[in-house]
Motif scaffolding. Sequence first.
Motif, short mmCIF file in Angstrom:
data_model
loop_
_atom_site.label_atom_id
_atom_site.label_comp_id
_atom_site.label_asym_id
_atom_site.label_seq_id
_atom_site.Cartn_x
_atom_site.Cartn_y
_atom_site.Cartn_z
N LYS A 163 0.84 -1.20 0.00
CA LYS A 163 0.00 0.00 0.00
C LYS A 163 0.87 1.24 0.00
CE LYS A 163 -2.32 -1.19 3.65
NZ LYS A 163 -3.29 -1.20 4.76
N ARG A 164 0.45 2.22 -0.77
CA ARG A 164 1.15 3.50 -0.83
C ARG A 164 0.11 4.60 -0.78
NH1 ARG A 164 2.16 8.56 -3.78
NH2 ARG A 164 4.40 8.81 -4.05
N THR A 165 0.11 5.37 0.30
CA THR A 165 -0.81 6.48 0.46
C THR A 165 -0.02 7.76 0.62
OG1 THR A 165 -0.92 5.89 2.79
CG2 THR A 165 -2.72 5.15 1.41
N THR A 166 -0.70 8.90 0.51
CA THR A 166 -0.01 10.18 0.43
C THR A 166 -0.70 11.20 1.32
OG1 THR A 166 0.55 9.69 -1.86
CG2 THR A 166 0.81 11.96 -1.15
N SER A 180 3.71 19.22 0.96
CA SER A 180 4.78 18.23 1.04
C SER A 180 4.47 16.96 0.26
CB SER A 180 5.05 17.87 2.50
OG SER A 180 3.89 17.33 3.10
N ARG A 181 3.21 16.49 0.36
CA ARG A 181 2.78 15.27 -0.31
C ARG A 181 3.77 14.14 -0.05
NH1 ARG A 181 -1.52 15.91 -3.32
NH2 ARG A 181 -1.20 13.84 -4.24
N LYS A 182 4.05 13.88 1.18
CA LYS A 182 5.00 12.83 1.54
C LYS A 182 4.33 11.46 1.39
CE LYS A 182 7.45 15.72 4.88
NZ LYS A 182 7.82 15.88 6.31
N PRO A 183 4.96 10.53 0.69
CA PRO A 183 4.38 9.20 0.57
C PRO A 183 4.58 8.39 1.84
CG PRO A 183 6.47 9.29 -0.58
CD PRO A 183 6.20 10.68 -0.09
N ARG A 184 3.62 7.55 2.10
CA ARG A 184 3.70 6.66 3.24
C ARG A 184 3.42 5.24 2.77
NH1 ARG A 184 0.15 7.20 8.85
NH2 ARG A 184 0.96 5.33 9.87
N MET A 185 4.35 4.33 3.01
CA MET A 185 4.26 2.98 2.50
C MET A 185 4.35 1.98 3.63
SD MET A 185 6.62 3.42 -0.89
CE MET A 185 7.74 4.49 -0.01
N GLU A 186 3.83 0.78 3.36
CA GLU A 186 3.93 -0.30 4.32
C GLU A 186 5.38 -0.78 4.43
OE1 GLU A 186 -0.17 -2.76 4.22
OE2 GLU A 186 1.07 -2.95 2.43
N ASN A 228 3.73 0.32 -10.18
CA ASN A 228 2.38 0.87 -10.16
C ASN A 228 1.81 0.94 -8.76
OD1 ASN A 228 1.22 1.45 -12.97
ND2 ASN A 228 2.22 -0.51 -13.28
N CYS A 229 2.32 0.13 -7.83
CA CYS A 229 1.95 0.29 -6.43
C CYS A 229 2.57 1.55 -5.83
CB CYS A 229 2.39 -0.93 -5.62
SG CYS A 229 1.48 -2.44 -5.98
N PHE A 230 3.74 1.92 -6.31
CA PHE A 230 4.45 3.06 -5.74
C PHE A 230 3.96 4.39 -6.30
CE2 PHE A 230 7.88 6.18 -6.22
CZ PHE A 230 8.14 6.45 -4.89
N ARG A 231 3.83 4.48 -7.62
CA ARG A 231 3.50 5.77 -8.20
C ARG A 231 2.04 6.13 -7.92
NH1 ARG A 231 2.84 5.39 -14.72
NH2 ARG A 231 1.37 3.65 -14.80
N GLN A 232 1.81 7.40 -7.65
CA GLN A 232 0.49 7.87 -7.24
C GLN A 232 -0.53 7.77 -8.36
OE1 GLN A 232 -0.11 8.54 -4.15
NE2 GLN A 232 -2.26 9.04 -4.41
N ASN A 233 -0.10 7.85 -9.62
CA ASN A 233 -1.05 7.74 -10.73
C ASN A 233 -1.16 6.31 -11.25
OD1 ASN A 233 1.51 7.63 -11.79
ND2 ASN A 233 1.05 8.88 -13.58
N GLY A 234 -0.76 5.34 -10.43
CA GLY A 234 -0.93 3.94 -10.77
C GLY A 234 -2.15 3.36 -10.11
N LEU A 235 -1.96 2.28 -9.33
CA LEU A 235 -3.09 1.66 -8.65
C LEU A 235 -3.79 2.58 -7.66
CD1 LEU A 235 -1.70 -1.96 -8.11
CD2 LEU A 235 -3.60 -1.28 -9.57
N PRO A 236 -3.06 3.41 -6.86
CA PRO A 236 -3.78 4.36 -6.00
C PRO A 236 -4.71 5.30 -6.77
CG PRO A 236 -1.50 4.18 -5.29
CD PRO A 236 -1.60 3.43 -6.58
N HIS A 237 -4.26 5.75 -7.94
CA HIS A 237 -5.10 6.62 -8.76
C HIS A 237 -6.36 5.89 -9.22
CE1 HIS A 237 -5.55 9.37 -12.53
NE2 HIS A 237 -6.38 9.71 -11.57
#
Length: 459
Positions: free
Chosen positions: A77-80, A85-91, A148-157
């Motif tokens: 999971k990758r949330t922002t 700042s839009r800091k990413p937060r990952m498991e 695609n799990c990491f980039r914000q316009n991938g699966l999170p998008h």
Amino acid sequence: MQRNRKTNDCKDLVTNHGGCPQGQGHDIDTDDNGNHETTVELEHTTSNEFNDYTGMEIYRQLRPLLICMRIFGLYFKRTTFQGRSRKPRMELVVMYCFVVNFLMVMNVLRSFTVYRIADDFDNVMVQRLLFTIWSTECTFKGLLLMWNCFRQNGLPHFFIEWDKTCGNIKLNKMCRFMMKKFLFLTFIFIIFNSVVFSLILLYVPLLKDIYLEVVWKNAVTYDNHAIFKTILGILAVLNSSSSMFPVSLFVVLSFAVGEQLRKFSDDLASAIADGDFNGRIDDFRLRHQNLITLVDILDRIFAPMIAAVFIANIPMFCLVLYTMVTTIDIHISLVLINLFWLCFILLQMTIVSVTAAWVNVKAHSPLDHIYSIRFSATSNDVQLQMLLFLNRLTGTQIGLTAMKMFVIDKPTILTVAGMMVTYFVLLIQFKMPVSADCHCNMTGTVFLNNATLIVSQIS
């Protein structure tokens, strides 16, 4: 005298209420005449709201599949944090995913070290080529999914856009059935592939020697084969999971979007039948555009995977057919292994192609209903909206592509199938032996003047 911009509204607020609106800083200056001036510094409010898509209904519905992918190091999971700042937060499982993908990359590099220029094109070379192509395909799928799990316009998008377009609706029975079905098929493939490799290495000496050469050059000559067998077993599990889980996620998400397109087409047909379409044409057009946005996001995520499936599986299909034709009299186990791989290759290409073509059909399905509408008595605004709608449906193909090169539709399936059948026929023709042996039995007498030559037999 140059000063910052004056804001009379804020000045009144300072005079009457003693403050400025929340989120705006202000300074009060006094000029030479004793008049107060207010300098306002506008600041964008930064929100620490957590952009978390894990609470959405579609994510909860897909949780069994995502948990299984996480176990094999293929999802995290990758949330922002929203704001400046839009800091990413990952498991923390992202480190485990990184290790798994690193091992698979090292395996691909290792697979290229077993080749030598002087090697013959024999059964060992064919198995090396098959293992290299398959390992490269599986590694590419795993890396693509991790990216695609990491980039914000991938699966999170995709999850966020789904929630905006479809809301908290549950997946229908078909999507849930497809998810359970593909989870079952994935685990069956992983277990079967691992068990088959283990049995081969233990009980089939001929194939054991071939697969040991696939792992390492001249591995048969080493005294201890346990380490090579262990490496081959681990690689079988990692490659099998990386081969099937991305395809399973692709099928489930595609069916979810396709079902929403089907529901849209049914609602459109109902509105046309009730005579309510002309007044809601703008809403239908925008709703269809939102669904097409989901298709575009899916294409951005899975288009490289679709291209990898075609690029890798077509040469693998040819190599497996060649091996089946040339080694049918060597050992029955080799024939069964090749038959298993042939079925797997055809099944994977069929699943990917049919799913993508089905999305293409559902995306263009409103055309059948729109062409049956009379617009002669409608206003110019309605006709303009309909023209925009028709241009979107007929201007370009809507669907999933292979690296943006072509859209997967029904003619694409026929083209690929015809190409593979052509390769099969060519391989059969090249394999058909032409016998050059001629056995002739001949007995006769030749008279040369007074001499006699008796020919009894010529072979």
